[in-house]
Write a protein that holds these residues in place. Structure first.
Motif, short mmCIF file in Angstrom:
data_model
loop_
_atom_site.label_atom_id
_atom_site.label_comp_id
_atom_site.label_asym_id
_atom_site.label_seq_id
_atom_site.Cartn_x
_atom_site.Cartn_y
_atom_site.Cartn_z
N LEU A 1 7.93 0.52 -10.54
CA LEU A 1 6.96 -0.20 -9.72
C LEU A 1 7.35 -0.17 -8.24
O LEU A 1 6.49 -0.01 -7.37
N PHE A 2 8.63 -0.32 -7.97
CA PHE A 2 9.10 -0.27 -6.59
C PHE A 2 8.77 1.08 -5.96
O PHE A 2 8.20 1.15 -4.86
N TRP A 3 9.13 2.16 -6.63
CA TRP A 3 8.90 3.50 -6.07
C TRP A 3 7.42 3.85 -6.01
O TRP A 3 6.98 4.55 -5.10
N ALA A 4 6.64 3.33 -6.95
CA ALA A 4 5.19 3.56 -6.89
C ALA A 4 4.62 2.89 -5.64
O ALA A 4 3.76 3.46 -4.96
N GLY A 5 5.12 1.73 -5.31
CA GLY A 5 4.67 1.05 -4.09
C GLY A 5 5.08 1.81 -2.85
O GLY A 5 4.33 1.91 -1.88
N GLN A 6 6.28 2.37 -2.84
CA GLN A 6 6.76 3.14 -1.69
C GLN A 6 5.96 4.41 -1.51
O GLN A 6 5.61 4.79 -0.39
N VAL A 7 5.65 5.08 -2.61
CA VAL A 7 4.86 6.31 -2.54
C VAL A 7 3.45 5.99 -2.06
O VAL A 7 2.87 6.73 -1.27
N GLY A 8 2.90 4.87 -2.50
CA GLY A 8 1.57 4.46 -2.06
C GLY A 8 1.52 4.22 -0.56
O GLY A 8 0.58 4.60 0.13
N LYS A 9 2.56 3.61 0.01
CA LYS A 9 2.62 3.37 1.45
C LYS A 9 2.71 4.68 2.21
O LYS A 9 2.07 4.86 3.24
N THR A 10 3.51 5.61 1.71
CA THR A 10 3.66 6.91 2.36
C THR A 10 2.35 7.68 2.32
O THR A 10 1.95 8.31 3.31
N ALA A 11 1.64 7.62 1.18
CA ALA A 11 0.37 8.32 1.06
C ALA A 11 -0.65 7.74 2.02
O ALA A 11 -1.45 8.48 2.62
N ALA A 12 -0.66 6.43 2.23
CA ALA A 12 -1.61 5.82 3.15
C ALA A 12 -1.34 6.26 4.58
O ALA A 12 -2.26 6.50 5.36
#
Length: 154
Positions: free
Chosen positions: A132-143
């Motif tokens: 969940l942590f890394w999914a959140g980090q990847v989501g921020k990078t994608a945005a």
């Protein structure tokens, strides 16, 4: 005079009589001091003292080192020690001991199955939390990549 040196087995044995036999062996070997025994055997003075007092059963290693130092029959003494150890005398204890469920064991809180189950749950929680942590980090990078005008500033 020192009959126990050659025949350490006894019909009704106990930790106290075992220690008495070790003391007899020690006397037969010239009654060496604990410090000297400790230096020659590599066993601490405290452990040696406990072995000779008979308050608790000495380890197999301690018995072997002492008997070798005193010139006794190592095999016979180690066998005698094993017969006194409740972990090895399970067949004789099983007849008179209560069922395992009736014996309280306050030193052990969880069974092996319970411990493994707890470890498995902890692993799942750790993997899930990390994901969940890394999914959140990847989501921020994608945005940031999709909206470069926001990332560049004013």
């Amino acid at each position: 005079m020192y009959m126990t040196i050659s025949r350490p087995e006894r019909d009704s044995d106990s930790v106290a009589s075992f220690a008495a036999g070790l003391r007899e062996l020690r006397l037969g070997a010239g009654d060496p001091k604990l410090l000297a025994l400790s230096e020659r055997t590599g066993v601490s003075k405290t452990v040696l003292s406990e072995a000779f007092l008979g308050r608790k059963l000495p380890t197999e290693r301690t018995v072997a080192k002492l008997v070798e130092e005193f010139g006794g029959d190592r095999t016979a003494w180690v066998s005698r020690r094993a017969a006194l150890d409740p972990r090895y005398g399970a067949a004789s204890v099983a007849v008179t001991a209560p069922a395992a469920a009736e014996v309280p064991n306050p030193g052990r809180r969880f069974s092996l199955v319970q411990t493994l189950l707890i470890a498995a749950v902890a692993a799942v929680v750790a993997v899930g939390g990390t994901s969940l942590f890394w999914a959140g980090q990847v989501g921020k990078t994608a945005a940031v990549i999709e909206a470069p005008e926001l990332a560049a500033g004013p």
